[in-house]
Design a protein around this motif. Structure first.
Motif, short mmCIF file in Angstrom:
data_model
loop_
_atom_site.label_atom_id
_atom_site.label_comp_id
_atom_site.label_asym_id
_atom_site.label_seq_id
_atom_site.Cartn_x
_atom_site.Cartn_y
_atom_site.Cartn_z
N PHE A 129 125.63 -54.37 77.20
CA PHE A 129 126.15 -55.66 76.76
C PHE A 129 125.58 -56.74 77.68
O PHE A 129 125.49 -56.54 78.90
CB PHE A 129 127.67 -55.69 76.85
CG PHE A 129 128.36 -54.58 76.12
CD1 PHE A 129 128.95 -54.81 74.88
CD2 PHE A 129 128.42 -53.29 76.65
CE1 PHE A 129 129.60 -53.79 74.20
CE2 PHE A 129 129.06 -52.26 75.98
CZ PHE A 129 129.65 -52.51 74.74
N ALA A 130 125.22 -57.88 77.12
CA ALA A 130 124.62 -58.94 77.95
C ALA A 130 125.01 -60.31 77.43
O ALA A 130 125.20 -60.50 76.21
CB ALA A 130 123.10 -58.81 77.96
N ALA B 173 134.50 -60.50 72.82
CA ALA B 173 135.37 -61.67 72.90
C ALA B 173 134.99 -62.57 74.07
O ALA B 173 135.21 -63.79 74.02
CB ALA B 173 136.83 -61.24 73.02
N ALA B 174 134.41 -61.97 75.12
CA ALA B 174 134.01 -62.73 76.30
C ALA B 174 132.60 -63.30 76.18
O ALA B 174 132.08 -63.90 77.13
CB ALA B 174 134.11 -61.85 77.55
N ALA C 255 138.00 -50.56 73.00
CA ALA C 255 138.54 -51.65 73.82
C ALA C 255 137.44 -52.35 74.58
O ALA C 255 137.43 -53.59 74.70
CB ALA C 255 139.60 -51.10 74.78
N LEU C 256 136.50 -51.57 75.10
CA LEU C 256 135.35 -52.14 75.80
C LEU C 256 134.58 -53.11 74.90
O LEU C 256 134.29 -54.25 75.29
CB LEU C 256 134.43 -51.00 76.25
CG LEU C 256 133.03 -51.37 76.72
CD1 LEU C 256 133.08 -51.87 78.15
CD2 LEU C 256 132.08 -50.17 76.61
N VAL C 257 134.25 -52.64 73.70
CA VAL C 257 133.47 -53.46 72.77
C VAL C 257 134.24 -54.75 72.43
O VAL C 257 133.68 -55.85 72.47
CB VAL C 257 133.16 -52.67 71.48
CG1 VAL C 257 132.52 -53.57 70.43
CG2 VAL C 257 132.25 -51.48 71.80
N ASP C 258 135.51 -54.60 72.13
CA ASP C 258 136.30 -55.77 71.73
C ASP C 258 136.39 -56.79 72.85
O ASP C 258 136.22 -58.00 72.63
CB ASP C 258 137.70 -55.33 71.31
CG ASP C 258 137.71 -54.49 70.04
OD1 ASP C 258 136.69 -54.51 69.31
OD2 ASP C 258 138.73 -53.81 69.78
N ALA D 197 135.70 -56.74 85.60
CA ALA D 197 134.25 -56.94 85.51
C ALA D 197 133.94 -58.29 84.84
O ALA D 197 133.09 -59.05 85.31
CB ALA D 197 133.60 -55.80 84.73
N ILE D 198 134.63 -58.57 83.76
CA ILE D 198 134.40 -59.84 83.05
C ILE D 198 134.71 -61.03 83.96
O ILE D 198 134.00 -62.04 83.95
CB ILE D 198 135.27 -59.88 81.77
CG1 ILE D 198 134.76 -58.85 80.75
CG2 ILE D 198 135.25 -61.29 81.16
CD1 ILE D 198 135.68 -58.66 79.56
#
Length: 378
Positions: free
Chosen positions: A239-240, A228-229, A221-224, A177-178
């Motif tokens: 998240f945005a 970081a991205a 893991a999602l949050v981290d 996704a990132i």
């Protein structure tokens, strides 16, 4: 400002985890439904009390199932009831396999400037298990089609805790996704809603629920990875990139008035909540008879207090204690501050310089129990 939500209940097929109101009868009922929504808009235009519409959101169901001509009829009809000239964010939800180059090309002409796409996973085996119609490759292609058409505000939905998902495979989905560089990512933990196919499969032992510790590890893991991205964690599940918070969904969390049209849609004006029936034919029949279809309830101050606490703590803005005192009085304020103080001492909440109570990273993992503690207990 005000927001407008329109529920489009049509789906090509039902996902195994979904308990939202939906129907497979687009071909038979689509035109009548769109006409009913446009007529309901005319019946209820005064509910926004002259507030200009700033956000418009077509959710579902699967709005991308609407043929281009029906989508145009809907948008032009809404514009006749509520001028859409002030709308700054116009979102349409979509399934990746509906996102063709032809469909995308029609969106800017209608004023659509944001698409929220239900990808859920980049693992084809899991997508098949949960009844999704698309593949991971189609999701990647869909992002390309949207960008080519000039849609530069794209949101991707993901789900964690799915059967068969591992922390490693979940991390791969998040990284995929990132890599697509969407402006917004929403990620929701799977819940087994009674009556859904997935719920029945679990009850019969056909699938196994992800263990709680693994579920929490996936969320962390999602949050981290997203932080970081460069994604801002502005709500528990959202998240945005800077400047791309969902304005429409944020209106729910900050108690901005909104109007909901269509079967199963909800509306809220700060005191009264209105609910349209989760029945396609009942909804259409009521509107065709020239009557509104909703039932309504006026919230007590205790219910409004609970809602303020729940919605506020889900966001990075938190709960403004001074506003609680002003809006609900000293007793509610003392209850909140006393209970919140216990959580501050445990490191689950922090207090900002301007007196807002915000969940910490540890607190987010315990958000449900913290919110329950802070609710008004009559």
């Amino acid at each position: 400002m005000a927001g407008l939500y329109v529920h489009i209940p049509f789906c090509a097929r039902r996902c195994t985890y979904c308990d939202f109101f939906s129907t497979l009868s687009l071909r038979e009922s689509g035109p009548d439904y769109v006409r009913a929504v446009v007529a309901e808009a005319a019946l209820r235009r005064d509910e926004l009390r002259g507030e200009p519409l700033k956000t418009l959101y077509l959710g579902g169901g699967t709005p991308s199932q609407l043929p281009a001509d029906l989508l145009a009829t809907l948008v032009h009809g809404l514009d006749g009831a509520f001028p859409l000239t002030d709308v700054e964010e116009f979102t349409v939800e979509a399934n990746p396999d509906d996102v063709t180059s032809q469909w995308c090309a029609a969106l800017p002409q209608l004023g659509v400037n944001r698409v929220s796409m239900g990808v859920q996973s980049f693992e084809d085996d899991i997508l098949r298990l949960i009844g999704r119609r698309h593949t991971a490759r189609q999701a990647v292609q869909a992002v390309g089609h949207l960008r080519h058409a000039g849609i530069n505000n794209i949101s991707i939905d993901l789900i964690y805790g799915l059967p068969g998902q591992t922390p490693a495979s979940w991390i791969e989905s998040v990284e995929q996704a990132i890599a697509l560089k969407p402006q917004h990512i929403s990620a929701y933990g799977l819940t087994y809603e009674e009556g859904t196919v997935l719920w029945r499969q679990r009850e019969h032992g056909d699938i196994v629920e992800v263990p709680e510790q693994q579920y929490l590890a996936m969320y962390q893991a999602l949050v981290d990875l997203l932080q970081a991205a460069g994604y801002e964690h502005y709500e528990i599940s959202n998240f945005a990139l800077p400047g791309y918070h969902s304005r429409h969904n944020s209106s729910y969390w900050d108690e901005t008035p909104y109007l909901g049209l269509g079967a199963a849609a909800h509306s809220y004006d700060g005191n009264i909540r209105r609910y349209n029936p989760s029945d396609l034919h009942e909804y259409i029949s009521s509107i065709q008879a020239g009557k509104t279809a909703f039932v309504q309830e006026e919230l007590s101050w205790q219910e409004r207090y609970d809602e303020r606490v729940m919605l506020g703590l889900r966001t990075a803005h938190g709960v403004d204690a001074a506003k609680l005192l002003r809006d609900f009085g000293n007793e509610a304020y003392r209850h909140f501050v006393d209970e919140a103080g216990r959580r501050v001492a445990k490191g689950h909440l922090r207090v900002t310089g301007d007196g807002r109570y915000v969940l910490t990273g540890r607190g987010i993992m315990l958000s449900d129990s913290i919110i329950r503690d802070l609710f008004w207990d009559e």
